[in-house]
Write a protein that holds these residues in place. Structure first.
Motif, mmCIF file in Angstrom:
data_model
loop_
_atom_site.group_PDB
_atom_site.id
_atom_site.type_symbol
_atom_site.label_atom_id
_atom_site.label_comp_id
_atom_site.label_asym_id
_atom_site.label_seq_id
_atom_site.Cartn_x
_atom_site.Cartn_y
_atom_site.Cartn_z
ATOM 1 N N ARG A 75 1.351 -1.518 0.171
ATOM 2 C CA ARG A 75 0.215 -0.047 0.053
ATOM 3 C C ARG A 75 1.149 1.337 -0.281
ATOM 4 N NH1 ARG A 75 -2.396 -2.908 4.175
ATOM 5 N NH2 ARG A 75 -2.021 -1.080 5.537
ATOM 6 N N ARG A 76 2.221 1.128 0.711
ATOM 7 C CA ARG A 76 3.021 2.381 0.805
ATOM 8 C C ARG A 76 3.596 3.071 -0.816
ATOM 9 N NH1 ARG A 76 5.764 1.055 6.848
ATOM 10 N NH2 ARG A 76 4.196 2.248 7.598
ATOM 11 N N ASN A 77 3.810 1.924 -1.911
ATOM 12 C CA ASN A 77 4.896 2.344 -2.293
ATOM 13 C C ASN A 77 3.585 1.829 -3.725
ATOM 14 O OD1 ASN A 77 7.779 1.971 -2.029
ATOM 15 N ND2 ASN A 77 6.550 0.038 -0.736
ATOM 16 N N MET A 78 2.543 1.788 -3.485
ATOM 17 C CA MET A 78 1.940 1.861 -5.094
ATOM 18 C C MET A 78 1.225 3.406 -5.272
ATOM 19 S SD MET A 78 -1.668 -0.624 -3.677
ATOM 20 C CE MET A 78 -2.776 0.444 -4.699
ATOM 21 N N ASN A 79 1.162 3.543 -6.637
ATOM 22 C CA ASN A 79 0.537 5.183 -7.277
ATOM 23 C C ASN A 79 -0.371 5.301 -7.094
ATOM 24 O OD1 ASN A 79 0.732 4.626 -9.469
ATOM 25 N ND2 ASN A 79 2.809 4.925 -9.664
ATOM 26 N N ASN A 80 -0.493 6.584 -7.143
ATOM 27 C CA ASN A 80 -2.341 6.666 -7.439
ATOM 28 C C ASN A 80 -2.673 6.301 -8.953
ATOM 29 O OD1 ASN A 80 -2.556 8.944 -5.328
ATOM 30 N ND2 ASN A 80 -2.169 10.142 -6.095
ATOM 31 N N SER A 81 -2.071 6.082 -10.052
ATOM 32 C CA SER A 81 -1.742 5.095 -11.383
ATOM 33 C C SER A 81 -2.830 4.078 -10.425
ATOM 34 C CB SER A 81 -1.352 5.860 -12.291
ATOM 35 O OG SER A 81 -0.122 4.709 -11.523
ATOM 36 N N HIS A 82 -1.487 3.211 -9.958
ATOM 37 C CA HIS A 82 -1.520 1.312 -9.375
ATOM 38 C C HIS A 82 -3.792 1.765 -8.446
ATOM 39 C CE1 HIS A 82 2.828 1.065 -9.255
ATOM 40 N NE2 HIS A 82 1.503 1.027 -10.615
ATOM 41 N N ARG A 83 -3.337 2.781 -7.712
ATOM 42 C CA ARG A 83 -4.692 2.844 -6.909
ATOM 43 C C ARG A 83 -6.313 2.949 -7.922
ATOM 44 N NH1 ARG A 83 -1.643 5.924 -3.908
ATOM 45 N NH2 ARG A 83 -0.856 5.210 -1.858
ATOM 46 N N LYS A 84 -5.605 3.080 -9.090
ATOM 47 C CA LYS A 84 -6.735 3.383 -9.752
ATOM 48 C C LYS A 84 -7.341 2.533 -10.504
ATOM 49 C CE LYS A 84 -8.925 6.815 -14.269
ATOM 50 N NZ LYS A 84 -7.630 7.678 -14.850
ATOM 51 N N PHE A 85 -6.010 1.533 -10.782
ATOM 52 C CA PHE A 85 -6.333 0.351 -11.263
ATOM 53 C C PHE A 85 -7.115 -0.474 -10.724
ATOM 54 C CE2 PHE A 85 -4.623 -3.689 -11.897
ATOM 55 C CZ PHE A 85 -4.315 -4.326 -13.417
ATOM 56 N N VAL A 128 -10.641 -4.070 -20.596
ATOM 57 C CA VAL A 128 -9.044 -4.560 -20.785
ATOM 58 C C VAL A 128 -8.179 -4.164 -20.401
ATOM 59 C CG1 VAL A 128 -7.455 -4.506 -23.165
ATOM 60 C CG2 VAL A 128 -9.742 -5.190 -23.374
ATOM 61 N N ILE A 129 -6.932 -4.778 -20.332
ATOM 62 C CA ILE A 129 -5.491 -4.236 -19.367
ATOM 63 C C ILE A 129 -4.742 -4.209 -21.101
ATOM 64 C CG2 ILE A 129 -4.048 -4.472 -18.183
ATOM 65 C CD1 ILE A 129 -5.862 -5.749 -16.607
ATOM 66 N N ALA A 130 -4.123 -3.219 -21.663
ATOM 67 C CA ALA A 130 -3.249 -2.958 -22.374
ATOM 68 C C ALA A 130 -2.029 -1.599 -21.695
ATOM 69 C CB ALA A 130 -4.034 -1.920 -23.691
ATOM 70 N N ASN A 131 -0.992 -1.927 -22.520
ATOM 71 C CA ASN A 131 0.286 -1.461 -22.475
ATOM 72 C C ASN A 131 0.040 0.521 -23.484
ATOM 73 O OD1 ASN A 131 2.104 -4.339 -22.754
ATOM 74 N ND2 ASN A 131 1.275 -3.064 -20.477
ATOM 75 N N VAL A 157 -4.784 1.340 -19.070
ATOM 76 C CA VAL A 157 -2.966 1.169 -19.753
ATOM 77 C C VAL A 157 -2.177 1.607 -18.698
ATOM 78 C CG1 VAL A 157 -1.823 2.762 -20.924
ATOM 79 C CG2 VAL A 157 -4.632 2.118 -21.418
ATOM 80 N N THR A 158 -1.692 0.543 -18.735
ATOM 81 C CA THR A 158 -0.159 0.198 -17.800
ATOM 82 C C THR A 158 1.032 0.533 -18.723
ATOM 83 O OG1 THR A 158 -0.090 -1.959 -18.035
ATOM 84 C CG2 THR A 158 -0.869 -1.691 -16.742
ATOM 85 N N SER A 208 1.506 -5.018 -15.567
ATOM 86 C CA SER A 208 0.028 -5.683 -15.448
ATOM 87 C C SER A 208 -0.199 -7.191 -14.737
ATOM 88 C CB SER A 208 -0.542 -5.729 -17.162
ATOM 89 O OG SER A 208 -0.227 -4.939 -17.902
ATOM 90 N N VAL A 209 0.745 -7.799 -14.454
ATOM 91 C CA VAL A 209 0.826 -8.683 -14.014
ATOM 92 C C VAL A 209 1.243 -8.958 -12.814
ATOM 93 C CG1 VAL A 209 2.533 -10.784 -13.527
ATOM 94 C CG2 VAL A 209 2.698 -10.467 -16.256
ATOM 95 N N SER A 210 2.042 -7.898 -11.774
ATOM 96 C CA SER A 210 2.415 -7.509 -10.927
ATOM 97 C C SER A 210 0.601 -6.686 -10.172
ATOM 98 C CB SER A 210 3.214 -6.227 -10.693
ATOM 99 O OG SER A 210 4.983 -7.042 -11.442
ATOM 100 N N LEU A 211 -0.191 -5.637 -10.999
ATOM 101 C CA LEU A 211 -0.759 -5.210 -10.226
ATOM 102 C C LEU A 211 -2.534 -6.232 -10.536
ATOM 103 C CD1 LEU A 211 -1.175 -2.025 -12.766
ATOM 104 C CD2 LEU A 211 -0.889 -2.262 -9.383
ATOM 105 N N ILE A 212 -2.255 -7.352 -11.288
ATOM 106 C CA ILE A 212 -3.686 -8.183 -10.990
ATOM 107 C C ILE A 212 -2.547 -9.448 -9.941
ATOM 108 C CG2 ILE A 212 -3.596 -10.581 -12.232
ATOM 109 C CD1 ILE A 212 -3.451 -8.843 -15.054
#
Length: 509
Positions: A6-16, A66-69, A80-81, A87-91
């Motif tokens: 949680r401490r190392n997540m940025n805003n885009s990760h939380r939005k994901f 869809v999860i895309a790059n 978009v990651t 993508s794998v890490s966030l899943i």
């Protein structure tokens, strides 16, 4: 979710994760043709195909997201990651790291992976709930999940781990291929135990050099948890390299049929085509062991299984009490006597090392002719001349047939298999594209004492004719083809459990 995550997540990760949480996610899929309604399609730029081009197809098949790059104009949410690894890490975060709740045993080696992993999983299920993943697919809780590869991609594994966690699976035994290690498919798994059955030569079409292949296998040791255990075969020529890689990294348990300094040492071996008996020395005590696995090479596989159970904390008496009920893996050294006194053996042997081992053991026990049915896959075109020559030299009659050409012309595969054979082979070598017909031809002249080897397909009930492994052609399977061919000749299988392609008692999902 762990605090450090949680401490190392940025805003885009939380939005994901927030976006995913709002979707009715069933599973994550990397092949658009396998998408079902409610799945999320994950895109990747690969070496030969950019699956971003398949996103529309995935949506038409019911993908809810869809999860895309890169940005895509789609009718469903598109996250978009910056990379596929992200993508794998966030899943993984979405699933809350399901692999960390399971003890993992990884098995690699040129030969024996499936037998060791399948048999070890059998024993673990006698004392708890275990899962298997490998060449035979993935299975747990009496459900069978078909797979495209021996070791699936990271996202498929995460789907499986999530399902395993929900089923309260405590242990997971998986085959880990050299391709998977080279392509970092298992970097998100920390193994409690790793098993190196042996390291010969294989897949040089991919690895190009034997040293690259060896180094790929050794990477499994790097995936061990601190305090993990490596199971090492001292009879393998690469044993020193394996032990050196383990140095100061993990505990090592060794086994051997020749070196009495091994932790598990076997002597007084009596092996047959129906099983084996041997004396096992462990910690100064000798035990008499009976195995249902045929042939001498399966004694090494048996030792790997026993050593793994010891590594997991069981005592030797408990292990050997369970060991007597262990059954061979489907399509691996399955022996079936025929009513005319001949014997049929189904075996997945398909590379030079495994075929040499099989012939050595068969010649030791039979007195009649050896008839072989075999093909090579399109990925093994370069190996075909050497394999063809070996089978010709070791067989009294050789039937060459189809085995997953994967887009390569079958005539080209036949040409490669026969390249080093004499120009005049009379009736000793025959090429038949239809494998079922090839088996019927092979069984026609069998007499008492003869052995029919059905090599290469094992449990498989499909043929990959094209390169696309999502478009497999149905195949009867060697077991059913053998039964029909025997009936055609007025013969029957007089004993043995008939396996018809999938692990017993499993439902297909």
């Amino acid at each position: 979710m762990p605090l450090w995550v949680r401490r190392n997540m940025n805003n885009s990760h939380r939005k994901f994760l927030t976006t995913l949480a709002a979707m009715p996610v069933k599973e994550f899929k990397t092949h658009s043709q396998k998408v079902n309604p409610g799945d999320v399609f994950v895109c990747r730029q690969g070496l030969t195909w950019d699956s971003h081009l398949s996103a529309e197809d995935a949506v038409e098949r019911g993908a809810c997201g869809v999860i895309a790059n890169r940005s895509l104009d789609l009718s469903v949410p598109c996250i978009v990651t910056p990379s596929h690894s992200t993508s794998v890490s966030l899943i993984n975060q979405y699933y809350a790291y399901p692999q960390d709740k399971i003890k993992h045993i990884g098995v690699t080696g040129t030969n024996g992976k499936t037998t060791v992993a399948y048999c070890l999983n059998q024993l673990l299920n006698l004392i708890g709930k275990s899962a298997y993943t490998g060449t035979l697919g993935s299975s747990f809780d009496n459900v069978y999940y078909p797979l495209d590869n021996t070791t699936p991609d990271a996202i498929t594994l995460l789907n499986l781990f999530h399902a395993m966690e929900k089923s309260d699976v405590s242990h997971h035994v998986m085959e880990v291929s050299s391709h998977a290690l080279s392509q970092d498919r298992v970097t998100h798994i920390d193994f409690d135990t790793v098993i190196i059955t042996n390291i010969g030569s294989d897949h040089l079409d991919y690895h190009k050099h034997r040293e690259d292949y060896i180094q790929a296998k050794l990477r499994l040791i790097d995936r061990l948890k601190p305090g993990g255990v490596a199971i090492v075969n001292l009879d393998d020529e690469q044993a020193l390299s394996v032990i050196e890689r383990c140095r100061s990294r993990c505990k090592v348990i060794t086994f051997s049929c020749t070196d009495d300094q091994a932790d598990l040492y076997v002597s007084q071996i009596h092996s047959t085509c129906s099983g084996s008996e041997f004396s096992l020395e462990y910690q100064g005590t000798e035990y008499q062991v009976v195995s249902k696995l045929p042939f001498r090479f399966n004694i090494e596989n048996s030792l790997a299984v026993i050593a793994s159970m010891l590594a997991l904390g069981l005592v030797i008496s408990e292990v050997l009490a369970l060991f007597g009920d262990m059954q061979p893996a489907p399509g691996r050294s399955e022996v079936y006597p025929l009513s005319n006194g001949a014997t049929a053996i189904l075996d997945y042997a398909h590379n030079f090392d495994s075929l040499s081992n099989l012939y050595r053991n068969v010649r030791e026990h039979n007195t009649g002719k050896v008839v072989t049915v075999i093909g090579v896959t399109g990925e093994r075109l370069a190996d075909a001349p050497e394999i063809g020559q070996l089978c010709f030299n070791q067989s009294d009659r050789l039937v060459l047939t189809t085995d997953n050409p994967l887009g390569v012309s079958q005539d080209a595969l036949f040409d490669a298999l026969t390249r080093h054979l004499p120009s005049e082979t009379d009736q000793t070598v025959i090429c038949i594209k239809d494998r079922s017909e090839g088996i019927k031809e092979a069984i026609a002249d069998l007499r008492s004492g003869d052995v029919l080897l059905l090599c290469g397909k094992g449990h498989e009930k499909y043929q990959y004719i094209s390169k696309n492994k999502n478009e497999a052609d149905p195949y009867l399977g060697d077991m059913d083809a053998l039964i029909l061919a025997a009936e055609h000749m007025g013969l029957r299988l007089v004993s043995g459990k008939i396996e018809t392609g999938e692990p017993a008692d499993l439902m297909v999902k």
